[in-house]
Design a protein around this motif. Structure first.
Motif, PDB file in Angstrom:
ATOM      1  N   ALA A   1      39.822  29.082  49.571  1.00 48.67           N
ATOM      2  CA  ALA A   1      38.796  29.666  49.151  1.00 48.67           C
ATOM      3  C   ALA A   1      38.077  30.602  50.265  1.00 48.67           C
ATOM      4  N   SER A   2      38.265  30.301  51.650  1.00 47.76           N
ATOM      5  CA  SER A   2      37.962  30.895  52.620  1.00 47.76           C
ATOM      6  C   SER A   2      38.874  32.328  52.806  1.00 47.76           C
ATOM      7  N   ASN A   3      39.938  32.235  52.464  1.00 51.00           N
ATOM      8  CA  ASN A   3      40.747  33.413  52.594  1.00 51.00           C
ATOM      9  C   ASN A   3      41.277  34.049  51.370  1.00 51.00           C
ATOM     10  N   TRP A   4      40.311  33.869  50.364  1.00 44.42           N
ATOM     11  CA  TRP A   4      40.604  34.347  48.989  1.00 44.42           C
ATOM     12  C   TRP A   4      40.779  35.732  49.047  1.00 44.42           C
ATOM     13  N   ASP A   5      39.749  36.410  49.817  1.00 44.42           N
ATOM     14  CA  ASP A   5      39.588  37.880  50.003  1.00 44.42           C
ATOM     15  C   ASP A   5      40.958  38.430  50.714  1.00 44.42           C
ATOM     16  N   ALA A   6      41.363  37.837  51.366  1.00 54.71           N
ATOM     17  CA  ALA A   6      42.630  38.263  52.180  1.00 54.71           C
ATOM     18  C   ALA A   6      43.806  38.201  51.290  1.00 54.71           C
ATOM     19  N   ILE A   7      43.837  37.593  50.355  1.00 54.11           N
ATOM     20  CA  ILE A   7      44.922  37.569  49.223  1.00 54.11           C
ATOM     21  C   ILE A   7      44.993  39.020  48.351  1.00 54.11           C
ATOM     22  N   PRO A   8      45.995  39.685  48.343  1.00 53.62           N
ATOM     23  CA  PRO A   8      46.109  40.929  47.587  1.00 53.62           C
ATOM     24  C   PRO A   8      45.698  40.520  46.077  1.00 53.62           C
ATOM     25  N   LYS A   9      45.140  41.581  45.609  1.00 52.51           N
ATOM     26  CA  LYS A   9      44.639  41.407  44.106  1.00 52.51           C
ATOM     27  C   LYS A   9      45.688  40.992  43.099  1.00 52.51           C
ATOM     28  N   LEU A  10      46.968  41.697  43.437  1.00 53.85           N
ATOM     29  CA  LEU A  10      48.137  41.691  42.569  1.00 53.85           C
ATOM     30  C   LEU A  10      48.587  40.419  42.748  1.00 53.85           C
ATOM     31  N   VAL A  11      48.610  39.661  43.930  1.00 49.04           N
ATOM     32  CA  VAL A  11      49.196  38.513  44.073  1.00 49.04           C
ATOM     33  C   VAL A  11      48.422  37.423  43.537  1.00 49.04           C
ATOM     34  N   ARG A  12      47.214  37.355  43.527  1.00 57.35           N
ATOM     35  CA  ARG A  12      46.153  36.491  42.896  1.00 57.35           C
ATOM     36  C   ARG A  12      46.498  36.593  41.312  1.00 57.35           C
ATOM     37  N   LEU A  13      46.454  37.783  40.778  1.00 58.97           N
ATOM     38  CA  LEU A  13      46.611  37.851  39.386  1.00 58.97           C
ATOM     39  C   LEU A  13      48.286  37.425  38.949  1.00 58.97           C
ATOM     40  N   LEU A  45      47.737  23.452  24.932  1.00 55.89           N
ATOM     41  CA  LEU A  45      46.261  23.732  25.364  1.00 55.89           C
ATOM     42  C   LEU A  45      45.901  24.136  26.871  1.00 55.89           C
ATOM     43  N   ILE A  46      46.433  23.313  27.845  1.00 56.99           N
ATOM     44  CA  ILE A  46      46.225  23.674  29.136  1.00 56.99           C
ATOM     45  C   ILE A  46      46.535  25.329  29.293  1.00 56.99           C
ATOM     46  N   GLY A  47      47.559  25.821  28.722  1.00 57.48           N
ATOM     47  CA  GLY A  47      47.989  27.213  29.005  1.00 57.48           C
ATOM     48  C   GLY A  47      47.050  27.932  28.325  1.00 57.48           C
ATOM     49  N   SER A  48      46.671  27.834  27.326  1.00 62.42           N
ATOM     50  CA  SER A  48      45.524  28.399  26.473  1.00 62.42           C
ATOM     51  C   SER A  48      44.136  28.555  27.159  1.00 62.42           C
ATOM     52  N   MET A  49      43.700  27.476  28.076  1.00 58.68           N
ATOM     53  CA  MET A  49      42.610  27.653  28.809  1.00 58.68           C
ATOM     54  C   MET A  49      42.921  28.375  30.088  1.00 58.68           C
ATOM     55  N   MET A  50      44.186  28.215  30.791  1.00 54.79           N
ATOM     56  CA  MET A  50      44.463  29.020  31.954  1.00 54.79           C
ATOM     57  C   MET A  50      44.212  30.740  31.504  1.00 54.79           C
ATOM     58  N   PHE A  51      44.523  30.907  30.069  1.00 54.96           N
ATOM     59  CA  PHE A  51      44.595  32.158  29.728  1.00 54.96           C
ATOM     60  C   PHE A  51      42.888  32.784  29.916  1.00 54.96           C
ATOM     61  N   LEU A  52      41.937  31.980  29.508  1.00 55.72           N
ATOM     62  CA  LEU A  52      40.601  32.274  29.709  1.00 55.72           C
ATOM     63  C   LEU A  52      40.460  32.462  31.292  1.00 55.72           C
ATOM     64  N   GLY A  53      40.977  31.553  32.182  1.00 58.78           N
ATOM     65  CA  GLY A  53      40.694  31.679  33.673  1.00 58.78           C
ATOM     66  C   GLY A  53      41.260  32.984  34.147  1.00 58.78           C
ATOM     67  N   ASN A  54      42.204  33.452  33.563  1.00 61.34           N
ATOM     68  CA  ASN A  54      43.129  34.766  34.094  1.00 61.34           C
ATOM     69  C   ASN A  54      42.134  35.979  33.446  1.00 61.34           C
ATOM     70  N   ILE A  55      41.311  35.609  32.267  1.00 62.34           N
ATOM     71  CA  ILE A  55      40.614  36.949  31.980  1.00 62.34           C
ATOM     72  C   ILE A  55      39.488  36.859  33.125  1.00 62.34           C
ATOM     73  N   ALA A  56      39.075  35.895  33.463  1.00 60.29           N
ATOM     74  CA  ALA A  56      37.785  35.755  34.440  1.00 60.29           C
ATOM     75  C   ALA A  56      38.399  36.274  35.697  1.00 60.29           C
ATOM     76  N   LEU A  57      39.607  35.845  36.246  1.00 61.48           N
ATOM     77  CA  LEU A  57      40.280  36.372  37.496  1.00 61.48           C
ATOM     78  C   LEU A  57      40.429  37.878  37.510  1.00 61.48           C
ATOM     79  N   VAL A  58      40.974  38.537  36.306  1.00 61.55           N
ATOM     80  CA  VAL A  58      41.002  40.061  36.297  1.00 61.55           C
ATOM     81  C   VAL A  58      39.599  40.526  36.320  1.00 61.55           C
ATOM     82  N   GLY A  59      38.568  39.988  35.667  1.00 65.78           N
ATOM     83  CA  GLY A  59      37.253  40.687  35.805  1.00 65.78           C
ATOM     84  C   GLY A  59      36.834  40.330  37.302  1.00 65.78           C
ATOM     85  N   GLN A  60      36.910  39.368  37.929  1.00 65.92           N
ATOM     86  CA  GLN A  60      36.408  39.002  39.382  1.00 65.92           C
ATOM     87  C   GLN A  60      37.351  39.911  40.300  1.00 65.92           C
ATOM     88  N   ALA A  61      38.416  40.180  40.160  1.00 67.38           N
ATOM     89  CA  ALA A  61      39.249  40.880  41.011  1.00 67.38           C
ATOM     90  C   ALA A  61      39.017  42.255  41.023  1.00 67.38           C
TER      91      ALA A  61
END
Length: 174
Positions: A1-13, A45-61
């Motif tokens: 979490a402390s290095n989250w901003d150092a990871i490029p957006k495209l790598v996170r996504l 089901l886990i994959g479907s919930m991860m899809f919501l997490g990815n939507i949030a990740l795109v919004g945050q990034a």
């Protein structure tokens, strides 16, 4: 979490999307083997919930300041077809639950065309929606997808009871 901003957006996504697709592919492979259908359904089901997490990740990034209900309806649109493709009752229940969350979020959003204002009107709407979902389940029993009929009816009755409970308390204790 402390290095989250150092990871490029495209790598996170890319990491988020690859994890989600990997879990969905694993679920598909387990379902294809036919030996552990519950494990396959769980992975989907886990994959479907991860899809919501990815939507949030795109919004945050990308600092998207959209409305919360827009993210939820995007999630519903992404996961609802999986229930029909996989013929999965669990995926169908998750889709109906996500749709209910979207309805609640949309009704509570003051900028929405679907804004209901008071909680009593919202609960009344959800009680009527539960009756409608129950009717949809009765229709599904006689359709090409009878396996979705029973869970839809039960979900409709659950929605009706959950929405009716606060109305009963207000009536008896007001």
């Amino acid at each position: 979490a402390s290095n989250w901003d150092a990871i490029p957006k495209l790598v996170r996504l890319a990491a988020g999307w690859l994890l989600m697709l990997g879990v969905q592919a694993a679920g598909w492979k387990v379902n294809a083997s036919g030996r552990h259908p519950a494990v396959g359904a769980s992975l989907h089901l886990i994959g479907s919930m991860m899809f919501l997490g990815n939507i949030a990740l795109v919004g945050q990034a990308y600092n998207l300041s959209s409305r919360f209900p827009d993210a939820i309806i995007l999630w519903v649109a992404g996961i609802a077809p999986l229930a029909w493709i996989l013929r999965s009752k669990a995926q169908w229940i998750l889709s109906m639950t996500a749709f209910g969350v979207w309805m609640a979020a949309e009704m509570g959003e003051s900028r929405s065309w679907f804004y209901f204002g008071s909680e009593v009107r919202q609960m009344l709407f959800f009680a009527m929606l539960g009756i409608g979902i129950y009717g949809g389940g009765a229709w599904l029993r006689r359709s090409a997808y009878p396996e979705f009929g029973e869970p839809t009816e039960k979900f409709g009755l659950l929605t009706l009871h959950i929405a009716s409970f606060p109305l009963d308390i207000g009536f008896f204790y007001s």
